[in-house]
Design a protein around this motif. Structure first.
Motif, PDB file in Angstrom:
ATOM      1  N   MET A   1       0.847  -1.197   0.000  1.00  0.00           N
ATOM      2  CA  MET A   1       0.000   0.000   0.000  1.00  0.00           C
ATOM      3  C   MET A   1       0.883   1.247   0.000  1.00  0.00           C
ATOM      4  SD  MET A   1      -3.268  -0.958   0.337  1.00  0.00           S
ATOM      5  CE  MET A   1      -4.317   0.135   1.309  1.00  0.00           C
ATOM      6  N   ARG A   2       0.475   2.201  -0.812  1.00  0.00           N
ATOM      7  CA  ARG A   2       1.168   3.486  -0.769  1.00  0.00           C
ATOM      8  C   ARG A   2       0.096   4.565  -0.787  1.00  0.00           C
ATOM      9  NH1 ARG A   2       2.927   4.780  -6.937  1.00  0.00           N
ATOM     10  NH2 ARG A   2       1.662   3.215  -7.958  1.00  0.00           N
ATOM     11  N   PRO A   3       0.395   5.734  -0.258  1.00  0.00           N
ATOM     12  CA  PRO A   3      -0.629   6.784  -0.229  1.00  0.00           C
ATOM     13  C   PRO A   3      -0.844   7.340  -1.628  1.00  0.00           C
ATOM     14  CG  PRO A   3       1.449   7.628   0.619  1.00  0.00           C
ATOM     15  CD  PRO A   3       1.662   6.165   0.344  1.00  0.00           C
ATOM     16  N   PRO A   4      -2.085   7.786  -1.925  1.00  0.00           N
ATOM     17  CA  PRO A   4      -2.318   8.416  -3.224  1.00  0.00           C
ATOM     18  C   PRO A   4      -1.472   9.676  -3.345  1.00  0.00           C
ATOM     19  CG  PRO A   4      -4.385   8.143  -1.998  1.00  0.00           C
ATOM     20  CD  PRO A   4      -3.272   7.766  -1.083  1.00  0.00           C
ATOM     21  N   PRO A   5      -1.006   9.990  -4.561  1.00  0.00           N
ATOM     22  CA  PRO A   5      -0.193  11.194  -4.737  1.00  0.00           C
ATOM     23  C   PRO A   5      -1.057  12.434  -4.587  1.00  0.00           C
ATOM     24  CG  PRO A   5      -0.683  10.200  -6.850  1.00  0.00           C
ATOM     25  CD  PRO A   5      -1.241   9.283  -5.808  1.00  0.00           C
ATOM     26  N   PRO A   6      -0.491  13.516  -4.058  1.00  0.00           N
ATOM     27  CA  PRO A   6      -1.284  14.737  -3.885  1.00  0.00           C
ATOM     28  C   PRO A   6      -1.493  15.451  -5.217  1.00  0.00           C
ATOM     29  CG  PRO A   6       0.973  15.117  -3.192  1.00  0.00           C
ATOM     30  CD  PRO A   6       0.871  13.653  -3.550  1.00  0.00           C
ATOM     31  N   PRO A   7      -2.629  16.173  -5.347  1.00  0.00           N
ATOM     32  CA  PRO A   7      -2.837  16.993  -6.538  1.00  0.00           C
ATOM     33  C   PRO A   7      -1.651  17.928  -6.760  1.00  0.00           C
ATOM     34  CG  PRO A   7      -4.863  16.867  -5.276  1.00  0.00           C
ATOM     35  CD  PRO A   7      -3.787  16.204  -4.438  1.00  0.00           C
ATOM     36  N   GLY A   8      -1.267  18.078  -8.008  1.00  0.00           N
ATOM     37  CA  GLY A   8      -0.112  18.902  -8.342  1.00  0.00           C
ATOM     38  C   GLY A   8       1.142  18.092  -8.580  1.00  0.00           C
TER      39      GLY A   8
END
Lengths: 134, 151
Positions: A1-8
């Protein structure tokens, strides 16, 4: 599991300079006999192009490669929307770029573009990539 | 004319064909080439690049069905006076991955013909919607294509 990438967040840029050989291979792989892609005198003298024309679908495929190289083996392209805004010719360099515009628990939206070396946008696009096993 | 099914064709996705396509794109993603890598990521076999799926069911034009510029004539489209065609763009949705050996039926419906006037004169925006289904009627992809027809 990895965190979703932030917008931008950007995806890694992909830069490709299609050659006449690549254009011919793509014509063959898609059973496309349009002479603007392999017959330079026809492309220039009859249809008025500056050189052999890079197929629109090849541009879309190269941009998709940039997206799925970024997504990795668990990412799946769910939606791709693109417009052909400008032509590109053999020897032109295609710069594929993209940034995250929204991230949900199992999907990421991207804003994408192919630009040429004169900074003209040839192909604006958006994509949604799903990560079923994020 | 709008709503007419223009074309229904069926063809089988094969690893060799989609690998040739991927090689021409220079997209050497191991999901398309390496069965062990594909299986390790939950697939039964190598999968087709998503954009490839639209090519598997294409028909086979004969040489005498090609116009002098090499493009196939499309008599089903009422575009008299607009012989030059350019791809305008696509909106593609992919519902399921497609693997080696899957037969796909493409059904293309004419959705709109819109006359426009641009800087260099009149043109037509032609949109079609194509569904891609397997033999058990699973919808694997659907694509709206925009075609620009010029005089």
């Amino acid at each position: 599991m990895r965190p979703p990438p932030p917008p931008g967040d950007p995806i890694p840029a992909l830069t490709v300079t299609p050659t006449p050989t690549q254009l011919f291979a793509f014509s063959a792989a898609t059973h496309n006999a349009h002479r603007i892609h392999y017959d330079r005198p026809w492309a220039v003298d009859v249809e008025g192009h500056p050189d052999l024309v890079i197929h629109g679908p090849l541009q879309a495929a190269i941009l998709t490669r940039a997206v799925l190289d970024w997504a990795g083996p668990t990412g799946r392209l769910h939606r791709l929307t693109f417009q052909h805004r400008g032509s590109a010719y053999a020897g032109d360099t295609l710069h594929c770029t993209g940034t995250v515009t929204a991230a949900r628990p199992t999907a990421v939206d991207l804003a994408l573009a192919i630009t040429n070396s004169r900074d003209e946008v040839l192909l604006p696009a958006t994509a949604t990539v799903v990560f079923p096993t994020w | 004319m709008i709503g007419t099914v223009l074309n229904r064709t069926r063809g089988t996705v094969t690893a060799r064909d989609f690998q040739r396509w991927a090689a021409a794109v220079n997209d050497l993603n191991p999901l398309y080439f390496d069965p062990d890598h594909a299986r390790a990521n939950g697939h039964p076999d190598v999968l087709a690049p998503p954009l490839y799926v639209q090519y598997a069911p294409l028909g086979v034009p004969t040489l005498d069905q090609l116009r002098p510029d090499g493009t196939p004539d499309r008599p089903a489209l009422p575009l008299d006076g607009y012989p030059r065609r350019m791809a305008g763009g696509q909106d593609a949705v992919f519902h399921h991955p497609v693997h080696d050996g899957t037969a796909i039926t493409a059904t293309t419906t004419l959705t709109a013909i819109t006359p426009k006037t641009g800087r260099s004169g009149p043109f037509l925006l032609v949109t079609t919607h194509t569904t891609y289904t397997t033999d058990d009627d699973t919808l694997v992809a659907e694509i709206t294509d925009t075609l620009i027809a010029l005089p």
